[in-house]
Structures are given as structure tokens and as C-alpha cells.
Design a protein around this motif. Structure first.
Motif, PDB file in Angstrom:
ATOM      1  N   GLY A 282      22.455  21.022   4.930  1.00  0.00           N
ATOM      2  CA  GLY A 282      22.242  19.497   4.989  1.00  0.00           C
ATOM      3  C   GLY A 282      21.042  18.923   5.479  1.00  0.00           C
ATOM      4  O   GLY A 282      20.372  18.157   5.374  1.00  0.00           O
ATOM      5  N   LYS A 283      21.148  19.349   6.886  1.00  0.00           N
ATOM      6  CA  LYS A 283      20.125  18.952   7.861  1.00  0.00           C
ATOM      7  C   LYS A 283      18.635  19.494   7.533  1.00  0.00           C
ATOM      8  O   LYS A 283      17.527  18.770   7.455  1.00  0.00           O
ATOM      9  N   LEU A 284      18.620  20.615   6.971  1.00  0.00           N
ATOM     10  CA  LEU A 284      17.351  21.360   6.438  1.00  0.00           C
ATOM     11  C   LEU A 284      16.856  20.669   5.008  1.00  0.00           C
ATOM     12  O   LEU A 284      15.543  20.048   5.004  1.00  0.00           O
ATOM     13  N   ALA A 285      17.766  20.261   4.266  1.00  0.00           N
ATOM     14  CA  ALA A 285      17.403  19.581   3.144  1.00  0.00           C
ATOM     15  C   ALA A 285      16.962  18.073   3.320  1.00  0.00           C
ATOM     16  O   ALA A 285      15.841  17.651   2.910  1.00  0.00           O
ATOM     17  N   LEU A 286      17.550  17.540   4.447  1.00  0.00           N
ATOM     18  CA  LEU A 286      17.060  16.210   4.734  1.00  0.00           C
ATOM     19  C   LEU A 286      15.745  16.077   5.322  1.00  0.00           C
ATOM     20  O   LEU A 286      15.038  15.303   5.178  1.00  0.00           O
ATOM     21  N   LEU A 287      15.399  17.178   6.147  1.00  0.00           N
ATOM     22  CA  LEU A 287      14.320  17.382   6.924  1.00  0.00           C
ATOM     23  C   LEU A 287      12.942  17.471   5.936  1.00  0.00           C
ATOM     24  O   LEU A 287      12.042  16.965   5.952  1.00  0.00           O
ATOM     25  N   LEU A 288      13.403  18.495   4.788  1.00  0.00           N
ATOM     26  CA  LEU A 288      12.233  18.832   3.876  1.00  0.00           C
ATOM     27  C   LEU A 288      12.106  17.371   2.846  1.00  0.00           C
ATOM     28  O   LEU A 288      10.940  17.425   2.598  1.00  0.00           O
ATOM     29  N   LEU A 289      13.255  16.930   2.847  1.00  0.00           N
ATOM     30  CA  LEU A 289      13.170  15.466   1.985  1.00  0.00           C
ATOM     31  C   LEU A 289      12.287  14.590   2.442  1.00  0.00           C
ATOM     32  O   LEU A 289      11.348  13.930   1.802  1.00  0.00           O
ATOM     33  N   LEU A 290      12.473  14.581   3.676  1.00  0.00           N
ATOM     34  CA  LEU A 290      11.633  13.345   4.712  1.00  0.00           C
ATOM     35  C   LEU A 290      10.259  13.884   4.587  1.00  0.00           C
ATOM     36  O   LEU A 290       9.307  12.991   4.608  1.00  0.00           O
ATOM     37  N   LEU A 291      10.003  15.043   4.884  1.00  0.00           N
ATOM     38  CA  LEU A 291       8.545  15.591   4.952  1.00  0.00           C
ATOM     39  C   LEU A 291       7.778  15.561   3.442  1.00  0.00           C
ATOM     40  O   LEU A 291       6.811  14.874   3.556  1.00  0.00           O
ATOM     41  N   ALA A 292       8.535  15.643   2.498  1.00  0.00           N
ATOM     42  CA  ALA A 292       7.858  15.578   1.172  1.00  0.00           C
ATOM     43  C   ALA A 292       7.799  13.893   0.990  1.00  0.00           C
ATOM     44  O   ALA A 292       6.643  13.684   0.327  1.00  0.00           O
TER      45      ALA A 292
END
Length: 428
Positions: A282-292
Motif C-alpha cells: 500500500g505504501k509503494l502504491a501510494l508513492l507511485l500514485l503520488l509520483l504519477a
């Protein structure tokens, strides 16, 4: 312990699909020393809130730490086999009812497992609590319920509770506070105000706090007895009391309360659950979403930004996004690790005299600064809808109902609670 067997799970919910074992449901009294982990586990699955956001109570101490702040208390627990499926708590205290000092009960933390709701278990727990309160000499039971909790309101309506008073809790950040009526915030230039503070409570200080608070509340609407007030001011939850006296005879007072026993933690926002965000995926997905999101916004807003000006603007934008995320992460960590120190409560605000509201506003600003210096982020104060002291507090955003029910037959009906109601800080 007092036990009562109430039907069977198969009789109550034959058409419901549940993982709970279909055994007889028993209600027994929780005793000091019993394992309270099952009560905490039940609280964790009984989420509160709306479709937008759900939250549940998180305990920082033992389950009964809040109960022990009352003179007398009791808890009834419902079990289906070995599984805890319901609980209700009552704290008893001495307070004035119709001008007469009597024992009253505060009903709180009524919880039923989501899988067996609407089967009558909540009514059974409420009846059990009322019967015990009568046996202990109680003449009145009261509670609060959120205005958007229609199910609980219907339950208490059927049980005979009435809604005499609306409560509008005011909540604000210690870094920004503005009253409802600016006319009440200005202290006349020729008025001199002296503030007394009581933090390290000793016997003499407790007596002074009781005397000052008694000036602002009459013997109606569940005002606690002097012994109850002394119990409140000598409790570990009492952070401090402040009393102001002006040269024209006007006066005001208020106190601060820290709820160190429990706090609220967000369990779901929209469709996102807290457990997902706490997991590594979940933390990785949130980080990728933020970067995107940052990349997409940058491409859309600053496409072709080759000049130094636009590069600086985009850099400030990216730094702003990172700063906002850092603030939210910091608050999240603060609520998870130090949730009990996130917010303190203002209780027993009162004023007297021609400039009393102005003195109370000045005193509230002082208490706000004390809370900010102590590291708190939020403050909250329970206020009645028609309470005049509400003018100096920030505008309330939501409403709760105070409901009560007489437990004994009286010669005359119990009068409606008035605006001088004493909001006991223990009643959380």
C-alpha cells in the motif's frame, strides 16, 4: 456474576449469514481483573462515521480506565459461545436533578457486533444497564447520540428516552481560533484582568476549583455535587483550571481535560482502508500514485517550460506537494503513536458580570496558548445549542443529542434540560 440467557442465535437470525457460532447468547457482568482484550477487539470492529469516512476507538490503556473516574461503574458483556458480541457501560455519579441531589447514570460505549445487529441485543443490554442503575439507587439515565446516527436514535426512542437538548461541540486548531461573535472578543481598554491558574492540583487547589466552578452552574441540569467536582479536579485527566477576575467585578472560568484513555483512529476513507496504507504494498502504491500525479500535473501545467521562471515555478510546486505530504504523514504518525496527546477538551466554561463574555474570550485565548505550548494540536468543547458561552467559541460543525430517561416514577414529569447543563468531561 449476574447472567441471563437470551434466546439462541438461530432463533434471532436464522436468515442471516454469520461466522459466529450459533450458541445461546448470555449477558454477564464484567468484573475487575477480567480479560479486557475481547472488549477492545469488539470496539475495533464497531466502526463509526459516515459513508465518506469510518473510524474506530483505539485504547491506550486498559478498557476500564475511563470507568474508574466515576464513583461507581459497571459493564455488561454479551457472549455468543466464547465470542464477545456486545457490551454496554454505565458510570454513576451524584448530580442535581430538579434541584435535588440524586444518583444518575451515564450510559456509554454501547456496542453490538456488526454481524448480529438489528436482532434486539442492544435493547437487551440497555434494559440490563437500566435495571442495575435502579438497583444502585439511580433515578435518571442519560446519554448522547450523534445526529446522523438514526439507528441509535430509533433504539433509544423505543426505549423511552427523550431528546431535550442539542449539543454542538466546537472543535478548532490551537494555531487558529476565532469566536462566533467578534463583539465578545474585545476587552475594554480600561478593564484589567487577573488570571489564576491551577495545574498541580492539591487539596486546597481542588477546593478552590470547586468553589469557582460552583459560581457558574446552578443546581439544575445534572450539575455534579461538590464531591463529584472534587473527583473531577483531582483526576489524572484534569490538565488545569483557569479563572479570570476583572476590575469591574466580571469573572469567568474554564478547565482543560486530557482524554488519555482512548482516541479515534481512521479505519476507512472512501474505499481505502487503513490496513492497506500500513502494508508495504500500500505504501509503494501510494508513492507511485503520488509520483504519477506530480509528473502528470507538471507535464500538463508546465509543458514546454524552458525558461528559468517556469522551472522555478515547477520546482516550488513539486516542493509544495512534498511538504503537504510530509505534513499529512506527520499528523498520521502523531495520531497513531501519540493519539492521546493530539487533542484536549475545554469543560465547565462560565462567566458573570457585564463584561463576562469578553473576560471569557480573553481567558479562552490564554488557555489556547497554554495547550499549544503543551504540544496539543486540537481543542474541543461540548456546548449546548442555546448556551450563551458558545458565542466566544468557534462555530460548531456537527450536532449531537442529549437523551435521558427517568428510572423511577415521579410525582411530576422530569423537566427538560436547560442551557445551564454541566458537560461532564468524563462523559466521552
Amino acid at each position: 456474576s449476574t447472567q441471563s440467557t437470551w434466546g439462541t442465535w438461530a432463533d434471532m437470525a436464522s436468515e442471516m449469514k454469520s461466522s459466529i457460532v450459533r450458541d445461546p447468547i448470555t449477558i454477564s457482568e464484567f468484573r475487575q481483573g477480567d480479560n479486557d482484550q475481547e472488549l477492545k477487539d469488539l470496539e475495533a470492529v464497531c466502526e463509526q462515521g459516515s459513508t465518506l469516512m469510518q473510524a474506530n476507538v483505539k485504547f491506550y490503556r486498559e478498557y476500564t480506565s475511563k470507568h474508574k473516574k466515576y464513583h461507581k461503574w459497571f459493564i455488561y458483556v454479551a457472549h455468543c459461545g466464547s465470542k464477545c458480541v456486545g457490551v454496554v457501560s454505565v458510570g454513576m455519579k451524584e448530580a442535581y436533578v430538579c434541584g435535588t441531589l440524586s444518583w444518575v447514570g451515564w450510559l456509554f460505549d454501547l456496542r453490538v457486533h456488526p454481524e448480529i445487529r438489528r436482532c434486539g441485543l442492544a435493547s437487551r443490554l440497555t434494559d440490563q444497564a437500566e435495571q442495575r442503575c435502579r438497583e444502585e439507587g439511580g433515578v435518571l439515565m442519560y446519554l448522547t447520540v450523534n445526529s446522523n446516527n438514526k439507528g441509535a436514535q430509533a433504539l433509544y426512542d423505543r426505549a423511552g428516552y427523550i431528546q431535550p437538548l442539542k449539543r454542538r461541540p466546537a472543535a478548532w486548531s490551537v494555531y487558529y481560533m476565532r469566536g462566533r461573535d467578534s463583539r465578545c472578543s474585545a476587552v475594554p481598554s480600561d478593564l484589567r484582568i487577573t488570571i489564576e491558574e491551577f495545574h498541580n492540583i492539591h487539596q486546597d487547589d481542588v477546593r478552590a476549583c470547586v468553589e469557582n466552578t460552583s459560581r457558574g452552574f446552578n443546581k439544575t441540569s445534572l450539575t455534579p455535587s461538590r464531591e463529584e467536582l472534587a473527583l473531577i479536579y483531582s483526576s489524572t485527566g484534569h490538565l488545569g483550571s483557569f479563572f479570570a477576575h476583572a476590575t469591574d467585578g466580571s469573572a469567568a472560568g474554564l478547565s482543560l481535560w486530557e482524554s488519555t484513555d482512548q482516541g479515534m483512529q481512521i479505519s476507512r476513507f472512501l474505499f481505502i482502508r487503513r490496513q492497506w496504507l500500513e502494508s508495504p504494498i500500500g505504501k509503494l502504491a501510494l508513492l507511485l500514485l503520488l509520483l504519477a500525479a506530480v509528473g502528470w500535473c507538471g507535464q500538463w501545467l508546465f509543458a514546454g517550460a524552458t525558461t528559468l521562471f517556469w522551472q522555478v515555478v515547477f520546482g516550488c510546486y513539486a516542493c509544495g506537494v512534498v511538504a503537504v505530504m510530509w505534513v499529512f504523514f506527520h499528523l498520521y504518525r502523531h495520531t497513531q503513536v501519540h493519539g492521546h496527546a493530539l487533542m484536549c477538551r475545554v469543560f465547565a466554561p462560565w462567566y458573570s458580570g457585564s463584561n463576562g463574555l469578553a473576560v471569557l474570550s480573553h481567558l479562552l485565548q490564554h488557555a489556547n496558548a497554554v495547550a499549544r505550548k503543551a504540544g496539543y494540536f486540537m481543542m474541543l468543547c461540548n456546548l449546548g445549542e442555546a448556551q450563551s458561552e458558545a458565542l466566544v467559541f468557534p462555530t460548531a460543525k456537527f450536532t449531537t443529542f442529549v437523551m435521558h430517561k427517568p428510572l423511577v416514577q415521579a410525582a411530576s414529569p422530569t423537566p427538560l434540560l436547560d442551557s445551564n447543563f454541566f458537560w461532564d468531561p468524563r462523559d466521552v
